[in-house]
Design a protein around this motif. Structure first.
Motif, mmCIF file in Angstrom:
data_model
loop_
_atom_site.group_PDB
_atom_site.id
_atom_site.type_symbol
_atom_site.label_atom_id
_atom_site.label_comp_id
_atom_site.label_asym_id
_atom_site.label_seq_id
_atom_site.Cartn_x
_atom_site.Cartn_y
_atom_site.Cartn_z
ATOM 1 N N GLY A 12 0.791 -1.226 0.000
ATOM 2 C CA GLY A 12 0.000 0.000 0.000
ATOM 3 C C GLY A 12 0.824 1.277 0.000
ATOM 4 O O GLY A 12 1.815 1.412 -0.719
ATOM 5 N N ILE A 13 0.410 2.206 0.845
ATOM 6 C CA ILE A 13 0.993 3.556 0.861
ATOM 7 C C ILE A 13 2.471 3.510 1.286
ATOM 8 O O ILE A 13 3.319 4.185 0.690
ATOM 9 C CB ILE A 13 0.172 4.458 1.819
ATOM 10 N N GLY A 14 2.794 2.706 2.294
ATOM 11 C CA GLY A 14 4.169 2.638 2.793
ATOM 12 C C GLY A 14 5.132 2.109 1.738
ATOM 13 O O GLY A 14 6.237 2.648 1.569
ATOM 14 N N ARG A 36 5.226 -6.851 9.029
ATOM 15 C CA ARG A 36 5.331 -8.249 9.463
ATOM 16 C C ARG A 36 5.711 -9.203 8.333
ATOM 17 O O ARG A 36 6.340 -10.208 8.568
ATOM 18 C CB ARG A 36 3.991 -8.691 10.087
ATOM 19 N N SER A 37 5.317 -8.879 7.091
ATOM 20 C CA SER A 37 5.522 -9.832 5.979
ATOM 21 C C SER A 37 6.902 -9.661 5.361
ATOM 22 O O SER A 37 7.115 -8.780 4.524
ATOM 23 C CB SER A 37 4.475 -9.609 4.888
ATOM 24 N N THR A 38 7.828 -10.544 5.746
ATOM 25 C CA THR A 38 9.212 -10.416 5.285
ATOM 26 C C THR A 38 9.314 -10.526 3.764
ATOM 27 O O THR A 38 10.048 -9.752 3.134
ATOM 28 C CB THR A 38 10.087 -11.505 5.951
ATOM 29 N N VAL A 62 4.386 -3.894 14.904
ATOM 30 C CA VAL A 62 4.374 -2.647 15.695
ATOM 31 C C VAL A 62 3.398 -2.720 16.866
ATOM 32 O O VAL A 62 3.378 -1.824 17.703
ATOM 33 C CB VAL A 62 4.080 -1.387 14.834
ATOM 34 N N GLY A 63 2.601 -3.781 16.932
ATOM 35 C CA GLY A 63 1.715 -3.966 18.085
ATOM 36 C C GLY A 63 2.456 -4.479 19.319
ATOM 37 O O GLY A 63 1.842 -4.683 20.367
ATOM 38 N N GLN A 64 3.769 -4.703 19.196
ATOM 39 C CA GLN A 64 4.598 -5.191 20.306
ATOM 40 C C GLN A 64 5.655 -4.132 20.616
ATOM 41 O O GLN A 64 6.491 -3.825 19.754
ATOM 42 C CB GLN A 64 5.310 -6.497 19.919
ATOM 43 N N ALA A 89 2.332 2.255 9.491
ATOM 44 C CA ALA A 89 1.694 0.941 9.681
ATOM 45 C C ALA A 89 0.321 1.130 10.309
ATOM 46 O O ALA A 89 0.163 1.891 11.261
ATOM 47 C CB ALA A 89 2.556 0.048 10.572
ATOM 48 N N GLY A 90 -0.653 0.446 9.783
ATOM 49 C CA GLY A 90 -1.982 0.593 10.361
ATOM 50 C C GLY A 90 -2.934 -0.453 9.837
ATOM 51 O O GLY A 90 -2.712 -1.069 8.796
ATOM 52 N N MET A 91 -3.983 -0.672 10.616
ATOM 53 C CA MET A 91 -5.053 -1.574 10.201
ATOM 54 C C MET A 91 -6.374 -0.842 10.262
ATOM 55 O O MET A 91 -6.532 0.098 11.038
ATOM 56 C CB MET A 91 -5.108 -2.784 11.125
ATOM 57 N N ILE A 190 -6.596 -2.093 2.271
ATOM 58 C CA ILE A 190 -6.688 -1.969 3.733
ATOM 59 C C ILE A 190 -8.060 -2.357 4.286
ATOM 60 O O ILE A 190 -8.163 -2.996 5.329
ATOM 61 C CB ILE A 190 -6.285 -0.546 4.205
ATOM 62 N N ARG A 191 -9.120 -1.978 3.579
ATOM 63 C CA ARG A 191 -10.455 -2.258 4.122
ATOM 64 C C ARG A 191 -10.787 -3.752 4.042
ATOM 65 O O ARG A 191 -11.512 -4.277 4.872
ATOM 66 C CB ARG A 191 -11.505 -1.398 3.402
ATOM 67 N N HIS A 192 -10.232 -4.430 3.034
ATOM 68 C CA HIS A 192 -10.451 -5.885 2.924
ATOM 69 C C HIS A 192 -9.749 -6.626 4.056
ATOM 70 O O HIS A 192 -10.234 -7.633 4.553
ATOM 71 C CB HIS A 192 -9.932 -6.395 1.570
#
Ligand SMILES: NC(=O)c1ccc[n+]([C@@H]2O[C@H](COP(=O)([O-])OP(=O)(O)OC[C@H]3O[C@@H](n4cnc5c(N)ncnc54)[C@H](OP(=O)(O)O)[C@@H]3O)[C@@H](O)[C@H]2O)c1
Length: 269
Positions: A12-14, A36-38, A62-64, A89-91, A190-192
């Motif tokens: 996405g944007i990043g 997270r996805s290497t 980033v949630g940790q 990063a975002g959900m 992102i919305r999916h």
């Protein structure tokens, strides 16, 4: 060497931001790509290296908190400085509160969107002060206007706005700029991927997607806003208008927010 950390850089944007910055700055750029996805990060890294940029791929959730602090430490170990931190990063999430049975995923969303940005920024502060660098935050129009179906997402994005507006003033004496960006609807998945009422991937978008901004244009606006050290980048005419309309005719903004939703996800009466 300009050292830039981008969270959420696997897609996405990043990912687009990374590619555009690499194309623009070439060998002068060192990128630290986190998500997270290497495999997806490695793919973006290959594209950026082709433009001459040095790249460190740093798998990170980033949630940790420990992973956020580790990301910043690894960036400094490798490149010895940080010039820009892009908290991207975002959900997403889409659910009417009354349809939610277990609010556990609300906390998870807050950890990713707000706390991930806060932890990375806190760890990076001494390095950003040393470089008189830049903090860039990817919030959302949902962080300026409360949207139906977005109690969780809007809460995380409003929280980001409060945290980073306050930090902007704290950092000004140190020459560290803070650019808060507010995309509207951008054409990514992102919305999916976002949570539904059960905390599972929604698999569909609840919004009318026609007229979505391209990911290229969104990344360009963020890149330029960061370069110019703009306070804010509010994207789209709708975004700019709703901010002012909220003061003058808030009821109308509520109606526009409902109209943006597909019929099957509107509040039931
Ligand atoms: N697209 C829009 O319409 C829109 C509108 C307003 C604001 N935004 C904001 O823009 C930012 C980027 O969204 P996007 O549209 O590019 O979404 P996207 O295509 O789904 O990309 C999201 C990125 O965040 C990463 N990410 C998600 N959870 C993570 C975690 N726990 N730890 C580390 N990385 C994580 C994902 O990578 P992994 O899955 O590999 O971890 C991916 O790289 C988000 O903050 C979003 O809220 C988007």
């Amino acid at each position: 060497m300009n050292v830039v950390i981008i969270t959420g850089a696997s897609d996405g944007i990043g990912a687009e931001l990374a590619r555009q910055m690499a194309q623009q700055e070439g060998t002068n750029l060192a990128l630290v790509l986190a998500a997270r996805s290497t495999d997806k990060l490695e793919q973006v890294a290959r594209q950026c290296r082709q433009s001459g940029a040095q790249v460190l791929v740093r798998p990170t959730d980033v949630g940790q908190e420990a992973e956020c602090r580790g990301l910043i430490a690894d960036a400094v170990n490798r490149f010895e400085r940080i010039d820009t931190l892009i908290n991207n990063a975002g959900m997403s999430a889409h659910a009417l509160l009354e349809d939610v049975l277990d609010m556990g995923w609300y906390e998870q969303l807050m950890r990713i969107n707000l706390w991930g940005s806060a932890w990375c920024t806190h760890a990076a502060l001494p390095h950003l002060k040393a470089s008189r660098g830049r903090i860039v935050v990817v919030s959302s129009l949902a962080g300026l206007v409360g949207l139906p179906g977005r109690t969780a997402y809007s809460a995380t994005k409003f929280a980001m706005t409060g945290f980073f507006e306050a930090l902007r003033i704290e950092m000004a004496p140190h020459g560290v700029s803070l650019t808060l960006t507010y995309p509207g609807v951008v054409a990514t998945d992102i919305r999916h991927r976002g949570f539904n009422a059960q905390g599972q991937p929604a698999g569909k978008s609840g919004l009318h997607e026609s007229g979505a901004m391209s990911v290229e244009e969104c990344a360009r606006l963020i890149r330029v806003g960061s370069q110019r050290r703009q306070r804010e980048v509010v994207m789209s005419f709708k975004g700019k208008m709703s901010r002012w309309m909220k003061l003058i005719a808030p009821g109308l903004v509520d109606q526009l927010a409902i109209a943006a939703l597909k019929e099957d996800v509107r509040p039931h009466g």
